[in-house]
Design a protein around this motif. Sequence first.
Motif, PDB file in Angstrom:
ATOM      1  N   ASP A   1       4.325  -1.803   5.484  1.00  0.00           N
ATOM      2  CA  ASP A   1       3.738  -2.261   4.118  1.00  0.00           C
ATOM      3  C   ASP A   1       2.894  -0.921   3.716  1.00  0.00           C
ATOM      4  O   ASP A   1       1.900  -0.842   4.478  1.00  0.00           O
TER       5      ASP A   1
ATOM      6  N   GLU B   1       1.013  -0.433   1.048  1.00  0.00           N
ATOM      7  CA  GLU B   1      -0.045  -0.870   0.289  1.00  0.00           C
ATOM      8  C   GLU B   1      -1.270  -1.269   1.185  1.00  0.00           C
ATOM      9  O   GLU B   1      -2.341  -1.233   0.857  1.00  0.00           O
TER      10      GLU B   1
ATOM     11  N   ASP C   1       6.375 -10.816   4.154  1.00  0.00           N
ATOM     12  CA  ASP C   1       5.333 -10.329   3.121  1.00  0.00           C
ATOM     13  C   ASP C   1       6.254 -10.323   1.960  1.00  0.00           C
ATOM     14  O   ASP C   1       6.988  -9.374   1.653  1.00  0.00           O
TER      15      ASP C   1
ATOM     16  N   LYS D   1       7.905  -6.823   7.474  1.00  0.00           N
ATOM     17  CA  LYS D   1       6.911  -5.725   7.561  1.00  0.00           C
ATOM     18  C   LYS D   1       6.672  -5.495   8.864  1.00  0.00           C
ATOM     19  O   LYS D   1       6.051  -6.389   9.586  1.00  0.00           O
TER      20      LYS D   1
ATOM     21  N   ARG E   1       3.856  -4.844  11.782  1.00  0.00           N
ATOM     22  CA  ARG E   1       2.277  -4.883  11.811  1.00  0.00           C
ATOM     23  C   ARG E   1       2.077  -4.613  13.359  1.00  0.00           C
ATOM     24  O   ARG E   1       0.833  -4.201  13.186  1.00  0.00           O
TER      25      ARG E   1
END
Length: 194
Positions: free
Chosen positions: A75, A77, A163, A168, A170
């Motif tokens: 991710d 963003e 997501d 994604k 983490r």
Amino acid sequence: MFKHKTQKLALAASSMMAAVVLATASPVLAQGNACPKDGPDAPLALHADWIMDGWERREGDPDFVFTNKMARYYDLEDPAGVFYDNFAPGETQLFRNGVRYGANWEDLQNAARSIRHGLTDGYEQMVDDNVASTTLGFVGLIDRLDGEEIAFDGRSQLGWKCDGGAWKIRHELNYAWVVEPKEIASFLEQPKAK
């Protein structure tokens, strides 16, 4: 009349319980953005692609830019997480930001003529609606532009979060050790995973 009031109360209680269940249900399920648990976009398949396509480099490939090549897996963003790799170049092996972690690898990638990988063993996944954990074994051979070759064997465990309908990364825990190139040659000769 008492029976009628009891039925109304039971109906109201059932409605309230249903509302509580919906309110506390997984946000992914509530939004209808469930992530696949099997197939090419499931966590274990993504983990294999992450190694075999994401970190792979062939002679003549364009410069490796993490945010361009690895957006499918991270991710960009909201890059917060825990990313550890004992093989990480530079002064640290632990990162709390996926974009910084990935950018840390750009110099190593771009100083290589090729980086080839093979998958070994330890394929495992645990998948829930919102989170997943995957593990696998892999090997690699870095053919540096300066002529040095570095062969390694490794293990990887990734923590995934669903997501918006896509998994994604983490959490990352990667551990590798240097080996002789002949020890991993048979894994590198396998056809590339699809």
